[in-house]
Design an enzyme around this catalytic site. Structure first.
Site, PDB file in Angstrom:
ATOM      1  N   ARG A   1       0.844  -1.192   0.000  1.00 51.71           N
ATOM      2  CA  ARG A   1       0.000   0.000   0.000  1.00 51.71           C
ATOM      3  C   ARG A   1       0.884   1.248   0.000  1.00 51.71           C
ATOM      4  O   ARG A   1       1.516   1.563   1.000  1.00 51.71           O
ATOM      5  CB  ARG A   1      -0.931   0.017   1.211  1.00 51.71           C
ATOM      6  CG  ARG A   1      -1.773   1.294   1.277  1.00 51.71           C
ATOM      7  CD  ARG A   1      -2.980   1.187   2.200  1.00 51.71           C
ATOM      8  NE  ARG A   1      -2.637   1.138   3.607  1.00 51.71           N
ATOM      9  CZ  ARG A   1      -3.541   1.234   4.587  1.00 51.71           C
ATOM     10  NH1 ARG A   1      -4.835   1.383   4.294  1.00 51.71           N
ATOM     11  NH2 ARG A   1      -3.165   1.156   5.850  1.00 51.71           N
TER      12      ARG A   1
ATOM     13  N   ASP B   1      -3.611   2.968  14.346  1.00 52.45           N
ATOM     14  CA  ASP B   1      -2.809   3.553  13.278  1.00 52.45           C
ATOM     15  C   ASP B   1      -3.371   4.940  12.980  1.00 52.45           C
ATOM     16  O   ASP B   1      -4.194   5.468  13.740  1.00 52.45           O
ATOM     17  CB  ASP B   1      -2.764   2.657  12.045  1.00 52.45           C
ATOM     18  CG  ASP B   1      -4.121   2.489  11.363  1.00 52.45           C
ATOM     19  OD1 ASP B   1      -5.103   3.158  11.759  1.00 52.45           O
ATOM     20  OD2 ASP B   1      -4.201   1.688  10.415  1.00 52.45           O
TER      21      ASP B   1
END
Length: 557
Positions: free
Chosen positions: A172, A458
């Site tokens: 990603r 996160d």
């Protein structure tokens, strides 16, 4: 073979200036040819990217003026016509459990060895994008793909190496909105995702062909997309990369995270733009909650309840999940479920089993909804999740042919926009504040994935903490708790922030607190929560604090 370079200087082509610290291993990634490839992507697509970002801002101005996202009448023909994406490559047909995490060396090895079907190596929400983290990540992934990666943990006296059988690797890159300030192309920072994608693709596409066969890989996840025009840019980037490498068209495959509210109304269109390069869509549910607040920030009737109350049983969340499954299966690609953020609770077997049972219930809901696979934040969750999905799949590799979800055909704009319900509490604001400060302190210190209160936090979950506090402050929300109902004011928030700083100091310990960047993080988090206008992203404000330029590392003139 590594490119030759002048010792202490990156061999940069004309118009490219590398301002990050020089390192011999980094120079093996930042070769002249690799930088030429990245610069070519930047020069070809920078104006399209600027246009797409301006169109994002235009859309937000409409929402701020009272408008709402919706399905685009101009692309109805795409939503209503029959077409399918290219067939899923056999190598990634079964994706029932995927683990995600940053690209540090030990994490890469453990994730690939975890028993998951896929490891999504993350240059985005789980990574603090310092120069060191980004370039070490590129080195680590190159070594992993070539099978040469190892990690000597001197503290544990253990050497980590890859198993014979490993997860498939997806990568990603960062979102379109994030710059890479250490790489300048024609005097301006490169687009972060083009640096991440370009360097990884350039060095590793041949290894994918060797592992999976001609025309199968590399594989990517694409974050933060808001409109199909952004998917169209990615498709063009993929086309250019394939032509440059001389590999078959459609070799690159990508799964798009539907993690913004506007993108929920563009699922068919996004798949259509990427139809030769698509491997499906994913319910990026934590960022989706963040985006709901950010998109509707000027709508005082859209206040969220406590973060813990905004789960997949909320009508707007369930509708988004069901529509994603129907859309993907109608178009012949994977419909991936969301993140299980729980982590094992050591020393408390009862609490750990309760957490695992919550994960099983969540994943059973996803199986019954027709999701082909799902995400886990920790290897300890994989056996439980795999058991649930294996039972649901009943020998199939996925649900693409088996679960069409035609009952979701009637999901409309009102379903995707329905107001969430639940209580707003003082404890919710306190938790937001503790999590936001601690995450930001870790991010500034170089860590982008942080275990807090039995969850893996996160940037996405930290964003929910920030925007929810901002929303409650902006509209003077009334909170339950601590024996009274209380209105959220700047004075209340300032008191809560100081009290939670005291709690953080007690929890982490005085010496660690003093060595950390907690006060700096608290000041930044408080500024963002009390700002008159909501900032687009937490990390954009913080990014300049981790940029360290080393002008001497650029090419020797």
């Amino acid at each position: 073979m590594a490119e030759k370079h002048t010792e202490g200087f990156y061999d940069s082509p004309e118009g490219v200036d590398v301002r990050g610290r020089y390192d011999g291993e980094f120079a093996e990634i930042l070769t002249r040819e690799a930088l030429l490839f990245v610069a070519g992507l930047q020069r070809e697509f920078r104006e399209q990217i600027r246009h797409a970002m301006e169109r994002r801002r235009e859309a937000q101005r409409r929402y701020d003026a009272g408008g709402l996202p919706g399905f685009d009448p101009a692309t109805r023909f795409i939503r209503e016509s029959d077409w399918v994406c290219a067939p899923i490559p056999p190598a990634i047909a079964n994706r029932m459990v995927e683990i995600t995490g940053p690209v540090d060396r030990k994490m890469v090895i453990n994730a690939l060895n975890s028993g998951a079907k896929v490891f999504m190596a993350d240059f985005e929400d789980a990574l603090s994008p310092s120069w060191e983290n980004l370039m070490r990540g590129q080195v680590n992934l190159r070594d992993a793909i070539n099978g040469t990666i190892s990690f000597d943990d001197g503290e544990r006296k253990k050497i980590y190496r890859l198993n014979e059988k490993t997860a498939k690797l997806f990568v990603r890159p960062r979102g379109w909105h994030l710059p890479e300030a250490h790489v300048l192309v024609d005097g301006e920072p490169a687009t972060g995702c083009l640096v991440d994608f370009g360097l990884f693709f350039f060095h590793n596409h041949a290894a994918y062909r060797a592992a999976h066969g001609e025309g199968h890989g590399p594989f990517f996840y694409l974050p933060k997309i808001e409109h199909s025009r952004e998917a169209r840019i990615w498709n063009s980037v993929f086309d250019r990369a394939e032509r440059s490498a001389g590999i078959p068209s459609g070799s690159i495959r990508s799964t798009v995270l539907i993690e913004t509210l506007p993108a929920a109304f563009q699922m068919d269109e996004i798949l259509y733009e990427l139809r030769s390069h698509s491997a499906g869509l994913n319910c990026g549910r934590w960022d989706y909650i963040f985006s709901y607040v950010k998109t509707l920030r000027s709508h005082p009737d859209r206040l969220l309840p406590d973060r813990v109350a905004v789960g997949m049983t909320q009508h707007f969340m369930r509708s988004y999940s069901d529509l994603l499954v129907r859309t993907c299966h109608r178009r012949g690609v994977h419909a991936m479920g969301g993140m299980a953020a729980q982590i094992p609770i050591r020393g408390d077997p009862a609490a750990n089993e309760e957490a695992l049972e919550a994960v099983r219930r969540d994943k059973l809901r996803e199986v019954r909804a027709g999701h082909d696979g799902t995400w886990a934040a920790h290897p300890g969750l994989i056996p439980s999740i795999a058991e649930v999905f294996a039972a649901g799949l009943a020998g199939r590799e996925n649900f693409i042919e088996a679960v069409a979800r035609d009952d979701a055909a009637g999901i409309g704009e009102d379903d995707l926009l329905q107001r969430p319900t639940g209580r707003r509490t003082m404890e919710g604001m306190r938790l937001n504040t503790r999590v936001g400060i601690q995450y930001l302190a870790a991010w500034l210190a170089g860590t982008g994935s942080v275990p807090l209160y039995n969850l893996m936090e996160d940037a996405a979950t930290a964003e929910i903490s920030r925007v929810q506090n901002w929303q409650w402050l902006r509209y003077v929300a009334v909170l339950d708790g601590e024996g009274v109902k209380v209105a959220v004011t700047p004075e209340l928030f300032a008191r809560v922030a100081e009290e939670e700083m005291g709690r953080i100091e007690r929890e982490v310990g005085g010496e660690k607190f003093k060595r950390g960047r907690y006060r700096e993080a608290c000041d930044m988090f408080a500024r963002q929560c009390t700002a008159p206008e909501l900032g687009d992203f937490l990390t954009l404000d913080a990014y300049n604090l981790i940029v360290v330029h080393h002008p001497g590392s650029g090419s020797r003139l």
